[in-house]
Design a protein around this motif. Structure first.
Motif, PDB file in Angstrom:
ATOM      1  N   UNK A 256       0.858  -1.187   0.000  1.00 38.64           N
ATOM      2  CA  UNK A 256       0.000   0.000   0.000  1.00 38.64           C
ATOM      3  C   UNK A 256       0.890   1.230   0.000  1.00 38.64           C
ATOM      4  N   UNK A 257       0.549   2.213  -0.839  1.00 35.35           N
ATOM      5  CA  UNK A 257       1.314   3.459  -0.918  1.00 35.35           C
ATOM      6  C   UNK A 257       0.362   4.650  -0.929  1.00 35.35           C
ATOM      7  N   UNK A 258       0.857   5.793  -0.444  1.00 36.45           N
ATOM      8  CA  UNK A 258       0.114   7.050  -0.476  1.00 36.45           C
ATOM      9  C   UNK A 258       0.786   7.962  -1.493  1.00 36.45           C
ATOM     10  N   UNK A 259      -0.003   8.615  -2.306  1.00 38.37           N
ATOM     11  CA  UNK A 259       0.518   9.597  -3.263  1.00 38.37           C
ATOM     12  C   UNK A 259       0.856  10.853  -2.469  1.00 38.37           C
ATOM     13  N   UNK A 260       2.143  11.185  -2.382  1.00 40.20           N
ATOM     14  CA  UNK A 260       2.569  12.304  -1.544  1.00 40.20           C
ATOM     15  C   UNK A 260       2.932  13.546  -2.346  1.00 40.20           C
ATOM     16  N   UNK A 261       3.147  13.417  -3.643  1.00 44.39           N
ATOM     17  CA  UNK A 261       3.419  14.577  -4.488  1.00 44.39           C
ATOM     18  C   UNK A 261       3.257  14.174  -5.941  1.00 44.39           C
ATOM     19  N   UNK A 262       3.088  15.168  -6.792  1.00 41.39           N
ATOM     20  CA  UNK A 262       3.013  14.937  -8.232  1.00 41.39           C
ATOM     21  C   UNK A 262       3.950  15.945  -8.871  1.00 41.39           C
ATOM     22  N   UNK A 263       4.954  15.450  -9.576  1.00 41.82           N
ATOM     23  CA  UNK A 263       5.994  16.357 -10.067  1.00 41.82           C
ATOM     24  C   UNK A 263       5.737  16.949 -11.448  1.00 41.82           C
ATOM     25  N   UNK A 264       4.848  16.375 -12.219  1.00 39.55           N
ATOM     26  CA  UNK A 264       4.562  16.891 -13.563  1.00 39.55           C
ATOM     27  C   UNK A 264       3.122  17.371 -13.665  1.00 39.55           C
ATOM     28  N   UNK A 265       2.839  18.118 -14.722  1.00 41.67           N
ATOM     29  CA  UNK A 265       1.456  18.503 -14.998  1.00 41.67           C
ATOM     30  C   UNK A 265       0.710  17.259 -15.452  1.00 41.67           C
ATOM     31  N   UNK A 266      -0.432  17.032 -14.831  1.00 37.10           N
ATOM     32  CA  UNK A 266      -1.226  15.850 -15.157  1.00 37.10           C
ATOM     33  C   UNK A 266      -2.706  16.225 -15.184  1.00 37.10           C
ATOM     34  N   UNK A 267      -3.512  15.280 -15.616  1.00 38.58           N
ATOM     35  CA  UNK A 267      -4.958  15.495 -15.689  1.00 38.58           C
ATOM     36  C   UNK A 267      -5.558  15.620 -14.287  1.00 38.58           C
ATOM     37  N   UNK A 268      -6.711  16.258 -14.211  1.00 32.08           N
ATOM     38  CA  UNK A 268      -7.390  16.505 -12.935  1.00 32.08           C
ATOM     39  C   UNK A 268      -7.702  15.212 -12.188  1.00 32.08           C
ATOM     40  N   UNK A 269      -8.060  14.128 -12.901  1.00 27.43           N
ATOM     41  CA  UNK A 269      -8.393  12.883 -12.207  1.00 27.43           C
ATOM     42  C   UNK A 269      -7.185  12.292 -11.478  1.00 27.43           C
ATOM     43  N   UNK A 270      -5.977  12.577 -11.960  1.00 28.51           N
ATOM     44  CA  UNK A 270      -4.769  12.118 -11.267  1.00 28.51           C
ATOM     45  C   UNK A 270      -4.445  13.052 -10.103  1.00 28.51           C
ATOM     46  N   UNK A 271      -4.625  14.338 -10.280  1.00 27.78           N
ATOM     47  CA  UNK A 271      -4.389  15.300  -9.193  1.00 27.78           C
ATOM     48  C   UNK A 271      -5.270  14.972  -7.993  1.00 27.78           C
ATOM     49  N   UNK A 272      -6.482  14.503  -8.227  1.00 25.69           N
ATOM     50  CA  UNK A 272      -7.399  14.164  -7.142  1.00 25.69           C
ATOM     51  C   UNK A 272      -6.914  12.979  -6.314  1.00 25.69           C
TER      52      UNK A 272
END
Length: 64
Positions: free
Chosen positions: A6-22
């Protein structure tokens, strides 16, 4: 990191679609791996809603 963890998304380094940002802050399960730029490895994460995408290893953290 291993398949099934199990992992938690702690950051997003690139521009991505809104469904991934959520997914920022949400927990999912590693279901596979992906070669990124020829030298890096990303993890494929599947969430409870069956949404699946990949992240760089430094964008997720293992949770208990």
């Amino acid at each position: 990191m291993d398949v099934g963890q199990k992992v938690r998304v702690c950051r997003i380094r690139d521009r991505v679609a809104q469904d991934i940002i959520q997914k920022l802050g949400q927990v999912g399960q590693i279901t596979g791996f992906k070669m990124t730029d020829g030298s890096g490895v990303g993890v494929i994460v599947t969430f409870d809603d069956r949404f699946s995408t990949w992240f760089f290893e430094d964008e997720v953290e293992v949770v208990g």
